[in-house]
Design a protein around this motif. Structure first.
Motif, mmCIF file in Angstrom:
data_model
loop_
_atom_site.group_PDB
_atom_site.id
_atom_site.type_symbol
_atom_site.label_atom_id
_atom_site.label_comp_id
_atom_site.label_asym_id
_atom_site.label_seq_id
_atom_site.Cartn_x
_atom_site.Cartn_y
_atom_site.Cartn_z
ATOM 1 N N ALA A 1 0.827 -1.206 0.000
ATOM 2 C CA ALA A 1 0.000 0.000 0.000
ATOM 3 C C ALA A 1 0.860 1.255 0.000
ATOM 4 C CB ALA A 1 -0.934 0.002 1.208
ATOM 5 N N LYS A 2 1.915 1.251 0.798
ATOM 6 C CA LYS A 2 2.816 2.406 0.854
ATOM 7 C C LYS A 2 3.471 2.650 -0.500
ATOM 8 C CE LYS A 2 6.790 4.262 3.376
ATOM 9 N NZ LYS A 2 7.784 3.993 4.460
ATOM 10 N N GLY A 3 3.919 1.576 -1.145
ATOM 11 C CA GLY A 3 4.545 1.714 -2.462
ATOM 12 C C GLY A 3 3.582 2.228 -3.516
ATOM 13 N N ALA A 4 2.299 1.895 -3.375
ATOM 14 C CA ALA A 4 1.285 2.323 -4.347
ATOM 15 C C ALA A 4 0.686 3.674 -3.995
ATOM 16 C CB ALA A 4 0.174 1.280 -4.437
ATOM 17 N N GLY A 5 0.973 4.168 -2.781
ATOM 18 C CA GLY A 5 0.409 5.442 -2.358
ATOM 19 C C GLY A 5 -1.075 5.371 -2.055
ATOM 20 N N VAL A 6 -1.514 4.237 -1.505
ATOM 21 C CA VAL A 6 -2.933 4.066 -1.161
ATOM 22 C C VAL A 6 -3.047 3.542 0.264
ATOM 23 C CG1 VAL A 6 -3.557 3.578 -3.566
ATOM 24 C CG2 VAL A 6 -3.035 1.674 -2.015
ATOM 25 N N ASP A 7 -4.261 3.513 0.759
ATOM 26 C CA ASP A 7 -4.534 2.963 2.075
ATOM 27 C C ASP A 7 -4.523 1.432 2.000
ATOM 28 O OD1 ASP A 7 -6.548 1.963 4.292
ATOM 29 O OD2 ASP A 7 -5.921 3.986 4.862
ATOM 30 N N PRO A 8 -3.989 0.742 3.030
ATOM 31 C CA PRO A 8 -4.015 -0.731 3.015
ATOM 32 C C PRO A 8 -5.397 -1.312 2.804
ATOM 33 C CG PRO A 8 -2.583 0.048 4.767
ATOM 34 C CD PRO A 8 -3.258 1.263 4.199
ATOM 35 N N ALA A 9 -6.442 -0.597 3.242
ATOM 36 C CA ALA A 9 -7.811 -1.103 3.058
ATOM 37 C C ALA A 9 -8.150 -1.252 1.585
ATOM 38 C CB ALA A 9 -8.809 -0.164 3.733
ATOM 39 N N LEU A 10 -7.565 -0.398 0.748
ATOM 40 C CA LEU A 10 -7.853 -0.481 -0.681
ATOM 41 C C LEU A 10 -7.218 -1.730 -1.292
ATOM 42 C CD1 LEU A 10 -9.320 1.031 -2.947
ATOM 43 C CD2 LEU A 10 -7.134 2.116 -3.520
ATOM 44 N N VAL A 11 -6.039 -2.084 -0.800
ATOM 45 C CA VAL A 11 -5.393 -3.319 -1.271
ATOM 46 C C VAL A 11 -6.271 -4.517 -0.932
ATOM 47 C CG1 VAL A 11 -3.331 -4.766 -1.139
ATOM 48 C CG2 VAL A 11 -3.115 -2.271 -0.950
ATOM 49 N N HIS A 12 -6.782 -4.548 0.295
ATOM 50 C CA HIS A 12 -7.679 -5.633 0.694
ATOM 51 C C HIS A 12 -8.969 -5.606 -0.132
ATOM 52 C CE1 HIS A 12 -5.443 -7.236 4.053
ATOM 53 N NE2 HIS A 12 -5.285 -6.020 4.581
ATOM 54 N N HIS A 13 -9.458 -4.421 -0.422
ATOM 55 C CA HIS A 13 -10.699 -4.300 -1.194
ATOM 56 C C HIS A 13 -10.544 -4.913 -2.589
ATOM 57 C CE1 HIS A 13 -14.171 -2.659 -3.256
ATOM 58 N NE2 HIS A 13 -13.366 -2.060 -4.106
ATOM 59 N N TYR A 14 -9.436 -4.597 -3.255
ATOM 60 C CA TYR A 14 -9.233 -5.095 -4.619
ATOM 61 C C TYR A 14 -8.820 -6.562 -4.659
ATOM 62 C CZ TYR A 14 -9.524 -0.531 -6.947
ATOM 63 O OH TYR A 14 -9.957 0.662 -7.468
ATOM 64 N N PHE A 15 -7.958 -6.983 -3.714
ATOM 65 C CA PHE A 15 -7.302 -8.276 -3.870
ATOM 66 C C PHE A 15 -7.481 -9.227 -2.684
ATOM 67 C CE2 PHE A 15 -4.842 -5.169 -6.348
ATOM 68 C CZ PHE A 15 -5.029 -5.705 -7.610
ATOM 69 N N GLY A 16 -7.867 -8.750 -1.523
ATOM 70 C CA GLY A 16 -8.055 -9.648 -0.393
ATOM 71 C C GLY A 16 -6.766 -9.891 0.368
ATOM 72 N N THR A 17 -6.379 -11.166 0.522
ATOM 73 C CA THR A 17 -5.218 -11.545 1.320
ATOM 74 C C THR A 17 -3.918 -11.341 0.549
ATOM 75 O OG1 THR A 17 -5.240 -13.826 0.517
ATOM 76 C CG2 THR A 17 -6.626 -13.318 2.426
ATOM 77 N N LYS A 18 -2.790 -11.524 1.258
ATOM 78 C CA LYS A 18 -1.485 -11.412 0.608
ATOM 79 C C LYS A 18 -1.323 -12.476 -0.477
ATOM 80 C CE LYS A 18 2.557 -12.427 2.615
ATOM 81 N NZ LYS A 18 3.779 -12.297 3.466
ATOM 82 N N ASP A 19 -1.839 -13.685 -0.228
ATOM 83 C CA ASP A 19 -1.803 -14.731 -1.250
ATOM 84 C C ASP A 19 -2.511 -14.272 -2.529
ATOM 85 O OD1 ASP A 19 -0.503 -16.322 0.503
ATOM 86 O OD2 ASP A 19 -2.087 -17.802 0.745
ATOM 87 N N GLN A 20 -3.647 -13.618 -2.353
ATOM 88 C CA GLN A 20 -4.420 -13.180 -3.515
ATOM 89 C C GLN A 20 -3.751 -12.009 -4.232
ATOM 90 O OE1 GLN A 20 -7.983 -12.746 -1.079
ATOM 91 N NE2 GLN A 20 -9.029 -14.299 -2.298
#
Length: 214
Positions: free
Chosen positions: A51-70
């Protein structure tokens, strides 16, 4: 309700301001994920770091992709996308040249620096972590090997496709990851010329066990 109080945010999808725009935010997350996995490996990579590298909130990463595996699965599918066109190469010319076409196509992807770095991240993560290996194995099995096997009119097509993949992936591992010499320094055309006949035999050759006894 007082005018100075904002309405409570509903759970679920992040607010539009946090999203950073679509689909640009999603693409940034995938790019950041590839960098995170390449630099830190699967075990040390984190949703927060992505999330930090993409400049977004971690919640957005979970929203789009779910878990780290995903996240990893989505990132490697995007990075591995050029290689997934390999089955189409089998039908792009004469049957007796399938081995050369497949070897040339596969090594050509690795010779391209734009494709090589994401692939290196995939291989390093898959070699060092079972969860990452399982994701990579499922992708290669369902999207690559199964499609190649479906086009082979020979006995044991799945086994043959996996053996051909093993030969080409092994070459990539030694040449581009481990950088074993002289293979790492060899001219790509020379490598293709040496490996193509073996790949051809695996894909189309007769089964040695079916040969009549002398």
């Amino acid at each position: 309700m007082s005018e100075g109080l904002a309405a409570p945010r509903r759970r679920g999808r992040p607010a539009r301001a946090a999203a950073g725009g679509e689909p640009a935010a999603r693409d940034r997350i995938l790019a950041a994920a590839r960098s995170e996995f390449a630099e830190r490996g699967y075990d040390k990579a984190s949703i927060r770091g992505i999330a930090k590298g993409a400049g977004v909130d971690p919640a957005l990463v979970h929203h789009y992709f779910g878990t780290k595996d995903q996240v990893f699965a989505a990132a490697i599918e995007r990075a591995f996308e050029p290689a997934l066109r390999a089955p189409d190469m089998l039908l792009a010319g004469p049957h007796e040249e399938q081995g050369e076409r497949l070897a040339r196509f596969f090594l050509g992807i690795w010779e391209n620096p734009t494709h090589r770095e994401p692939l290196l991240a995939i291989v390093r993560s898959a070699v060092g972590n079972e969860a990452a290996a399982a994701v990579f194995r499922d992708l290669v099995s369902s999207r690559l090997v199964a499609r190649v096997a479906a086009q082979l009119g020979v006995p044991d097509p799945r086994l043959r496709a996996e053996l051909a993949a093993a030969q080409l992936v092994g070459i990539a591992l030694l040449r581009y990851v481990i950088k074993m010499r002289p293979l790492a320094d060899a001219d790509p055309e020379h490598v293709i010329a040496l490996v193509a006949p073996g790949v051809q035999r695996l894909l189309t050759g007769p089964d040695p066990l079916d040969a009549p006894a002398a």
